[in-house]
Design a protein around this motif. Structure first.
Motif, PDB file in Angstrom:
ATOM      1  N   ALA A   1       0.805  -1.223   0.000  1.00 50.78           N
ATOM      2  CA  ALA A   1       0.000   0.000   0.000  1.00 50.78           C
ATOM      3  C   ALA A   1       0.838   1.272   0.000  1.00 50.78           C
ATOM      4  O   ALA A   1       0.321   2.359  -0.266  1.00 50.78           O
ATOM      5  N   ILE A   2       2.119   1.160   0.286  1.00 47.75           N
ATOM      6  CA  ILE A   2       2.968   2.366   0.399  1.00 47.75           C
ATOM      7  C   ILE A   2       2.962   3.210  -0.870  1.00 47.75           C
ATOM      8  O   ILE A   2       2.779   4.429  -0.808  1.00 47.75           O
ATOM      9  N   PRO A   3       3.155   2.631  -2.069  1.00 44.75           N
ATOM     10  CA  PRO A   3       3.165   3.485  -3.267  1.00 44.75           C
ATOM     11  C   PRO A   3       1.858   4.226  -3.509  1.00 44.75           C
ATOM     12  O   PRO A   3       1.846   5.263  -4.166  1.00 44.75           O
ATOM     13  N   TYR A   4       0.742   3.693  -2.993  1.00 45.91           N
ATOM     14  CA  TYR A   4      -0.561   4.313  -3.223  1.00 45.91           C
ATOM     15  C   TYR A   4      -0.874   5.409  -2.197  1.00 45.91           C
ATOM     16  O   TYR A   4      -1.853   6.137  -2.355  1.00 45.91           O
ATOM     17  N   CYS A   5      -0.056   5.510  -1.153  1.00 40.57           N
ATOM     18  CA  CYS A   5      -0.376   6.440  -0.070  1.00 40.57           C
ATOM     19  C   CYS A   5       0.572   7.627   0.019  1.00 40.57           C
ATOM     20  O   CYS A   5       0.308   8.558   0.793  1.00 40.57           O
ATOM     21  N   SER A   6       1.668   7.600  -0.718  1.00 43.18           N
ATOM     22  CA  SER A   6       2.658   8.663  -0.562  1.00 43.18           C
ATOM     23  C   SER A   6       2.095  10.029  -0.960  1.00 43.18           C
ATOM     24  O   SER A   6       2.334  11.026  -0.278  1.00 43.18           O
ATOM     25  N   GLN A   7       1.327  10.068  -2.057  1.00 39.05           N
ATOM     26  CA  GLN A   7       0.751  11.341  -2.490  1.00 39.05           C
ATOM     27  C   GLN A   7      -0.295  11.840  -1.505  1.00 39.05           C
ATOM     28  O   GLN A   7      -0.373  13.033  -1.221  1.00 39.05           O
ATOM     29  N   ALA A   8      -1.112  10.920  -0.994  1.00 38.53           N
ATOM     30  CA  ALA A   8      -2.130  11.316  -0.023  1.00 38.53           C
ATOM     31  C   ALA A   8      -1.488  11.838   1.258  1.00 38.53           C
ATOM     32  O   ALA A   8      -1.965  12.807   1.860  1.00 38.53           O
ATOM     33  N   TRP A   9      -0.394  11.218   1.677  1.00 33.80           N
ATOM     34  CA  TRP A   9       0.320  11.682   2.876  1.00 33.80           C
ATOM     35  C   TRP A   9       0.899  13.078   2.644  1.00 33.80           C
ATOM     36  O   TRP A   9       0.861  13.932   3.532  1.00 33.80           O
ATOM     37  N   ALA A  10       1.435  13.319   1.456  1.00 40.69           N
ATOM     38  CA  ALA A  10       2.026  14.621   1.161  1.00 40.69           C
ATOM     39  C   ALA A  10       0.973  15.731   1.136  1.00 40.69           C
ATOM     40  O   ALA A  10       1.294  16.900   1.388  1.00 40.69           O
ATOM     41  N   MET A  11      -0.272  15.382   0.845  1.00 36.99           N
ATOM     42  CA  MET A  11      -1.341  16.376   0.766  1.00 36.99           C
ATOM     43  C   MET A  11      -1.941  16.702   2.127  1.00 36.99           C
ATOM     44  O   MET A  11      -2.734  17.647   2.251  1.00 36.99           O
ATOM     45  N   LEU A  12      -1.590  15.951   3.162  1.00 39.19           N
ATOM     46  CA  LEU A  12      -2.117  16.226   4.495  1.00 39.19           C
ATOM     47  C   LEU A  12      -1.512  17.511   5.038  1.00 39.19           C
ATOM     48  O   LEU A  12      -0.365  17.876   4.739  1.00 39.19           O
ATOM     49  N   THR A  13      -2.274  18.200   5.860  1.00 43.64           N
ATOM     50  CA  THR A  13      -1.771  19.409   6.513  1.00 43.64           C
ATOM     51  C   THR A  13      -0.854  19.027   7.672  1.00 43.64           C
ATOM     52  O   THR A  13      -0.789  17.865   8.085  1.00 43.64           O
ATOM     53  N   LYS A  14      -0.168  20.026   8.193  1.00 48.26           N
ATOM     54  CA  LYS A  14       0.740  19.780   9.308  1.00 48.26           C
ATOM     55  C   LYS A  14      -0.018  19.300  10.532  1.00 48.26           C
ATOM     56  O   LYS A  14       0.460  18.418  11.277  1.00 48.26           O
ATOM     57  N   GLU A  15      -1.218  19.830  10.754  1.00 48.18           N
ATOM     58  CA  GLU A  15      -2.026  19.424  11.910  1.00 48.18           C
ATOM     59  C   GLU A  15      -2.468  17.970  11.777  1.00 48.18           C
ATOM     60  O   GLU A  15      -2.476  17.219  12.762  1.00 48.18           O
ATOM     61  N   GLU A  16      -2.852  17.566  10.557  1.00 45.38           N
ATOM     62  CA  GLU A  16      -3.277  16.174  10.355  1.00 45.38           C
ATOM     63  C   GLU A  16      -2.116  15.203  10.568  1.00 45.38           C
ATOM     64  O   GLU A  16      -2.290  14.134  11.142  1.00 45.38           O
ATOM     65  N   LYS A  17      -0.924  15.595  10.113  1.00 46.24           N
ATOM     66  CA  LYS A  17       0.240  14.727  10.338  1.00 46.24           C
ATOM     67  C   LYS A  17       0.583  14.642  11.822  1.00 46.24           C
ATOM     68  O   LYS A  17       1.005  13.580  12.309  1.00 46.24           O
ATOM     69  N   MET A  18       0.414  15.746  12.540  1.00 47.42           N
ATOM     70  CA  MET A  18       0.661  15.725  13.983  1.00 47.42           C
ATOM     71  C   MET A  18      -0.311  14.805  14.696  1.00 47.42           C
ATOM     72  O   MET A  18       0.041  14.150  15.687  1.00 47.42           O
ATOM     73  N   ALA A  19      -1.564  14.743  14.194  1.00 45.07           N
ATOM     74  CA  ALA A  19      -2.542  13.832  14.791  1.00 45.07           C
ATOM     75  C   ALA A  19      -2.111  12.383  14.629  1.00 45.07           C
ATOM     76  O   ALA A  19      -2.227  11.568  15.555  1.00 45.07           O
ATOM     77  N   TYR A  20      -1.597  12.038  13.452  1.00 47.94           N
ATOM     78  CA  TYR A  20      -1.104  10.677  13.239  1.00 47.94           C
ATOM     79  C   TYR A  20       0.142  10.407  14.078  1.00 47.94           C
ATOM     80  O   TYR A  20       0.358   9.292  14.554  1.00 47.94           O
ATOM     81  N   ALA A  21       0.948  11.440  14.266  1.00 43.25           N
ATOM     82  CA  ALA A  21       2.129  11.267  15.106  1.00 43.25           C
ATOM     83  C   ALA A  21       1.739  10.965  16.545  1.00 43.25           C
ATOM     84  O   ALA A  21       2.372  10.139  17.223  1.00 43.25           O
ATOM     85  N   GLU A  22       0.679  11.599  17.026  1.00 41.24           N
ATOM     86  CA  GLU A  22       0.205  11.356  18.379  1.00 41.24           C
ATOM     87  C   GLU A  22      -0.366   9.940  18.515  1.00 41.24           C
ATOM     88  O   GLU A  22      -0.132   9.253  19.516  1.00 41.24           O
TER      89      GLU A  22
END
Length: 413
Positions: free
Chosen positions: A35-56
């Protein structure tokens, strides 16, 4: 700073959440690695706040599962239980691998290359199951247009050396990168986290995995180490990673621009240059502080510097600090790639003082040139002169005696 054992990266958590949605869309994914190749673009489009939520979320999950076994299970086929509604994966079209060829110079400039190196605690005999013990990994993301875009570096938690080979492994380390097998004060990263973060670093596009380049004489070691780490952690990336020779890349870049293929000997000589061994911001922090030349990250950056120096001007690219170290930009094209430049001025000052002192106290015989002897005269014969004892070769003795004779005549006159 490298993550400790038992940690899960935010990107790994994000990919695990998207797996059910990708399977619902009947995409060819059966595990997280697919699934990694299909998710890289979606991950790059996330905002900084959304990435912080996943980090938590990843931090909370890692707090419950700290063992090496749990890290392996995290990277296994079963997806993690999502803690929030699944985010829709944007439908983004990606170029096919066959389309990503250099049609013109602009395509060469924007193309992204990854240079990879993995150091080991020596090389074990062929009858050993463990041919290498990976201990350090370095990777650089580079393009001719932008220079070094990002770098990746980790000290790796090594496996236990085979019985009877511990001294052999440590001796090989002491002769090169000097990373100790045990008792290292810096944190080291386990195989699973190293591979996951390497995948997060390159973020492969759907159906297009990046190509890694390395020196041809390092290719077997790097390939073996990658396969070893992947097989132990059950992360099936062996078939996806493409490891190519950087010498062939340089030849291809020259041929594309000049319509003429340089010799491989010339390319290897350029890549072997040690001009940047002591340049700042080349080695990792530990190797820099301890003044150790062999560093996995530095080996990748020096390849980039060589490519930038030889090809940037040909493709009309202005050199920046991302292409070459700052102190080398001022030297221009006159820099000799076989000359070592020391950052620390104290070494140059000590050398200058030593030379001045030597010139004052040294005898003229010390400035004589060693000339190979083509006759039967013995080499290395010691002779006594007005200035003391000197060791000369062949006809150098004749010149020394003649100069002494001329000096005697001048005194008598």
């Amino acid at each position: 700073m490298p993550r400790h054992k038992g940690t899960v990266s935010p990107y790994c958590f994000f990919v695990s959440e998207q797996l059910p949605e990708l399977q619902r869309r009947r995409l060819p994914v059966t595990c997280v690695i697919d699934a990694i190749p299909y998710c890289s673009q979606a991950w790059a489009m996330l905002t900084k706040e959304e990435k912080m939520a996943y980090a938590e979320k990843a931090r909370k999950l890692s707090g419950k599962k700290r063992s090496q076994k749990t890290v392996k299970e995290t990277c296994n086929l079963a997806p993690l239980v999502p803690a929030c509604p699944t985010t829709k994966v944007p439908c983004v079209t990606f170029p096919d691998a066959s389309v990503m060829s250099w049609k013109n110079d602009q395509a060469v400039l924007v193309d992204i290359f990854y240079f990879l190196n993995i150091y080991s605690h020596g090389k074990l005999p062929s009858h050993c199951e463990q041919r290498f013990l990976p201990c350090e990994i370095g990777c650089v993301k580079y393009s001719l247009q932008d220079g070094i875009m990002a770098d990746f570096h980790h000290f790796i938690e090594p496996e236990v050396p085979p019985r009877g080979f511990r001294y052999h492994c440590q001796a090989a380390s002491d002769a090169t990168h000097k990373i100790p097998i045990s008792g290292f004060h810096l944190p080291r990263t386990c195989y699973a986290v190293v591979l996951w973060e390497l995948l997060e670093f390159v973020q492969p596009a759907r159906g297009v995995w990046p190509r890694f380049y390395c020196r041809s004489n390092d290719r077997f070691r790097i390939s073996w180490c990658l396969n070893r780490m992947a097989s132990i952690t059950a992360i099936g990336i062996e078939s996806h990673l493409e490891l190519l020779d950087v010498e062939d890349l340089v030849i291809e870049l020259h041929q594309k621009k000049y319509q003429k293929e340089p010799s491989k000997t010339w390319v290897c000589r350029e890549l072997d240059a040690f001009l940047w061994d002591f340049s700042s911001n080349t080695r990792c922090k530990w190797h820099e502080e301890n003044d150790i030349l062999c560093c996995a990250l530095a080996s990748c950056k020096k390849i980039v510097y060589c490519i930038s120096k030889s090809l940037a001007s040909a493709y009309g690219v202005s050199l920046t600090a991302a292409h070459l170290p700052l102190q080398d930009l001022d030297n221009g094209e006159s820099t000799n790639t076989k000359m070592v430049i020391l950052d620390a001025g104290r070494f140059q000052n000590m050398k200058a003082e030593g030379l001045a002192c030597d010139r004052y106290f040294a005898s003229p015989s010390q400035h004589q040139e060693f000339v190979p002897s083509n006759c039967d005269s013995p080499c290395g014969v010691k002779t006594c002169s007005l200035y003391g004892t000197s060791t000369m070769r062949g006809r150098g003795i004749t010149r020394l005696l003649k100069s002494a004779s001329d000096l005697t005549k001048s005194f008598s006159n």
